[in-house]
Design a protein around this motif. Structure first.
Motif, PDB file in Angstrom:
ATOM      1  N   PRO A 219      11.694  15.116  -5.833  1.00 41.31           N
ATOM      2  CA  PRO A 219      12.425  14.227  -6.748  1.00 41.31           C
ATOM      3  C   PRO A 219      11.794  12.840  -6.835  1.00 41.31           C
ATOM      4  CG  PRO A 219      13.950  15.376  -5.308  1.00 41.31           C
ATOM      5  CD  PRO A 219      12.575  15.635  -4.768  1.00 41.31           C
ATOM      6  N   ASP A 220      11.276  12.335  -5.712  1.00 41.31           N
ATOM      7  CA  ASP A 220      10.657  11.010  -5.719  1.00 41.31           C
ATOM      8  C   ASP A 220       9.429  10.972  -6.625  1.00 41.31           C
ATOM      9  OD1 ASP A 220      12.594  10.373  -3.900  1.00 41.31           O
ATOM     10  OD2 ASP A 220      11.233   9.901  -2.251  1.00 41.31           O
ATOM     11  N   SER A 221       8.626  12.034  -6.569  1.00 40.07           N
ATOM     12  CA  SER A 221       7.416  12.067  -7.400  1.00 40.07           C
ATOM     13  C   SER A 221       7.763  12.200  -8.873  1.00 40.07           C
ATOM     14  CB  SER A 221       6.493  13.203  -6.959  1.00 40.07           C
ATOM     15  OG  SER A 221       7.105  14.470  -7.132  1.00 40.07           O
ATOM     16  N   ASP A 289       0.571  17.075  -2.935  1.00 44.71           N
ATOM     17  CA  ASP A 289      -0.011  16.444  -4.124  1.00 44.71           C
ATOM     18  C   ASP A 289      -0.021  14.922  -3.994  1.00 44.71           C
ATOM     19  OD1 ASP A 289      -0.928  16.444  -6.987  1.00 44.71           O
ATOM     20  OD2 ASP A 289       0.996  15.440  -7.259  1.00 44.71           O
ATOM     21  N   LEU A 290       1.057  14.345  -3.494  1.00 44.20           N
ATOM     22  CA  LEU A 290       1.144  12.893  -3.353  1.00 44.20           C
ATOM     23  C   LEU A 290       0.051  12.354  -2.430  1.00 44.20           C
ATOM     24  CD1 LEU A 290       5.015  12.449  -3.016  1.00 44.20           C
ATOM     25  CD2 LEU A 290       3.610  11.572  -4.889  1.00 44.20           C
ATOM     26  N   VAL A 296      -1.085   8.397  -1.955  1.00 46.63           N
ATOM     27  CA  VAL A 296       0.059   8.020  -1.127  1.00 46.63           C
ATOM     28  C   VAL A 296      -0.303   8.181   0.351  1.00 46.63           C
ATOM     29  CG1 VAL A 296       2.429   8.626  -0.492  1.00 46.63           C
ATOM     30  CG2 VAL A 296       1.752   8.555  -2.901  1.00 46.63           C
ATOM     31  N   ILE A 297       0.062   7.202   1.161  1.00 43.28           N
ATOM     32  CA  ILE A 297      -0.211   7.221   2.597  1.00 43.28           C
ATOM     33  C   ILE A 297       1.094   7.490   3.339  1.00 43.28           C
ATOM     34  CG2 ILE A 297      -1.135   5.928   4.558  1.00 43.28           C
ATOM     35  CD1 ILE A 297      -2.598   4.175   2.449  1.00 43.28           C
ATOM     36  N   LEU A 298       1.105   8.538   4.135  1.00 42.61           N
ATOM     37  CA  LEU A 298       2.308   8.943   4.864  1.00 42.61           C
ATOM     38  C   LEU A 298       2.328   8.291   6.246  1.00 42.61           C
ATOM     39  CD1 LEU A 298       4.750  10.866   4.539  1.00 42.61           C
ATOM     40  CD2 LEU A 298       3.378  12.627   5.690  1.00 42.61           C
ATOM     41  N   HIS A 299       3.480   7.709   6.600  1.00 46.64           N
ATOM     42  CA  HIS A 299       3.624   7.025   7.890  1.00 46.64           C
ATOM     43  C   HIS A 299       4.832   7.574   8.641  1.00 46.64           C
ATOM     44  CE1 HIS A 299       0.888   3.726   6.624  1.00 46.64           C
ATOM     45  NE2 HIS A 299       1.500   3.817   5.457  1.00 46.64           N
ATOM     46  N   ASP A 300       4.842   7.326   9.960  1.00 44.95           N
ATOM     47  CA  ASP A 300       6.036   7.581  10.757  1.00 44.95           C
ATOM     48  C   ASP A 300       6.924   6.333  10.738  1.00 44.95           C
ATOM     49  OD1 ASP A 300       5.463  10.182  11.539  1.00 44.95           O
ATOM     50  OD2 ASP A 300       4.303   9.538  13.279  1.00 44.95           O
ATOM     51  N   THR A 301       8.223   6.555  10.689  1.00 50.23           N
ATOM     52  CA  THR A 301       9.185   5.451  10.679  1.00 50.23           C
ATOM     53  C   THR A 301       9.156   4.715  12.025  1.00 50.23           C
ATOM     54  OG1 THR A 301      10.596   6.621   9.111  1.00 50.23           O
ATOM     55  CG2 THR A 301      11.639   4.899  10.446  1.00 50.23           C
ATOM     56  N   PRO A 302       9.217   3.376  12.017  1.00 50.61           N
ATOM     57  CA  PRO A 302       9.230   2.612  13.272  1.00 50.61           C
ATOM     58  C   PRO A 302      10.351   3.055  14.208  1.00 50.61           C
ATOM     59  CG  PRO A 302       8.916   1.143  11.403  1.00 50.61           C
ATOM     60  CD  PRO A 302       9.211   2.494  10.831  1.00 50.61           C
TER      61      PRO A 302
END
Length: 365
Positions: A219-221, A289-290, A296-302
């Motif tokens: 949905p975000d994409s 795809d993102l 798009v760069i994927l990160h872990d939440t702090p």
């Protein structure tokens, strides 16, 4: 020349077709989201199951948001019989009763670690369905509800720059859901701004907000967040579980045959599983795809996010429980269920999560 047997058979066939057509019931269901949304795709799948199970006697016609009434009037319109059915997230109606949030979007997994799969277990076998049926009476609306689409956990959201701590997070004006999840962000010092889905991307482009959440990779994409923000965080607590539901006018529901009522129940139970299965694969394709094609760069939440948000969420849940007896009853049911189920499920899921992370890391190299 037609003989009498042929004429009789033809007449009988026409009579049966006419009778079947006359017996057909059509329930118009207005959604609160556009027709191209994944939730509507799965709602159409549910409608087909209902039609097949009733040999076509019960048809569900899905209408887009705003087709007959405004989004905010959907439940009232079903209650009044202006439309036979509606489709939305039940926490949309928290203004009518705060306990609606515990069914539509129990903040931080109801504060007790309930994820979307455990939530379905509570709903089907832990007393949740009986409380869900009571919710409509508590609201004073003439509605029969069916839980259809549990999704979760939703992503923390999108940011202009990486965040490594809550101090970084607090620098942003952040779009959040309305109600308790959004208020909880305010309680931990986030500049939380509630707004509708269609307003988010324009607000990002104008600088009214500079970070946002909506749902999950697919949905975000579709919304196009990746056009303006590139740093994406999957792990969030604000909507660990989110349920999209069907509402049918109570008089319309009571007018259905026993077979048609059973078909709705069976199709709804199937939808609980099918929607989760569909979204896992669709979100996986979207995330791939993102990250591989759209920068798009994927990160872990702090790490400090989780304790701060959970503590604030529990304080909000406790406050609502003190102020409303039915809210307290529903939350107590979820806590009783969690005491039994979560130690097992969390332990089992830790193995699954570690296995999955090991595989994800291996293919990222």
């Amino acid at each position: 020349m037609l003989n009498i047997k042929t004429l009789t058979a033809t007449a009988l066939g026409l009579a049966m077709l006419t009778s079947a057509a006359m017996a057909q019931t059509v329930i118009r269901v207005q959604s609160v989201i556009p027709a191209k949304a994944d939730e509507v795709f799965m709602l159409e799948d549910f409608a087909k199951d209902v039609s097949d199970l009733t040999d076509g006697s019960l048809q569900i016609e899905v209408l887009p948001a705003g087709a007959i009434v405004g989004v905010a009037e959907t439940l009232d319109a079903v209650d009044a019989g202006l439309i036979e059915g509606g489709f939305a997230w039940t926490h949309y109606w928290s203004g009518k009763h705060p306990a609606a949030m515990l069914f539509g979007s129990p903040v931080a997994g109801a504060g007790v670690g309930i994820d979307n799969i455990a939530f379905v277990s509570w709903f089907q076998y832990g007393g949740g369905k009986e409380l869900y049926d009571q919710l409509w009476k508590e609201m004073g609306v003439n509605v029969k509800g069916f839980m259809l689409q549990p999704v979760g956990p939703e992503a923390l959201g999108w940011f202009k720059e990486p965040i490594t701590s809550m101090d970084d997070f607090r620098k942003y004006r952040f779009r959040t859901p309305p109600g308790i999840p959004g208020q909880t962000y305010k309680d931990i010092g986030i500049a939380s701004v509630a707004m509708g889905g269609g307003d988010i991307l324009p607000a990002l482009e104008k600088g009214t907000i500079d970070a946002a959440e909506w749902c999950c990779p697919k949905p975000d994409s579709v919304f196009g967040f990746q056009k303006v923000l590139k740093h994406y965080y999957l792990q969030g607590l604000h909507q660990v579980v989110v349920n999209a539901d069907l509402y049918i006018n109570g008089d319309v529901y009571e007018g259905l045959s026993d077979r048609e009522k059973k078909a709705l129940e069976v199709a709804a139970n199937a939808s609980l599983s099918k929607s989760m299965s569909y979204r896992i694969f669709e979100n996986g394709k979207a995330l791939k795809d993102l990250t591989e094609n759209q920068g798009v760069i994927l990160h872990d939440t702090p790490e400090d996010y989780f304790k701060e948000y959970m503590d604030a969420a529990r304080a909000s849940l406790e406050k609502n429980a003190e102020e409303n007896a039915f809210f307290a009853e529903v939350w107590q049911s979820q806590k009783d269920f969690a005491e039994i189920a979560v130690p097992f499920w969390a332990g089992a899921q830790t193995s699954n999560a570690n296995l999955g992370r090991a595989f994800a890391d291996s293919i990222a190299k």
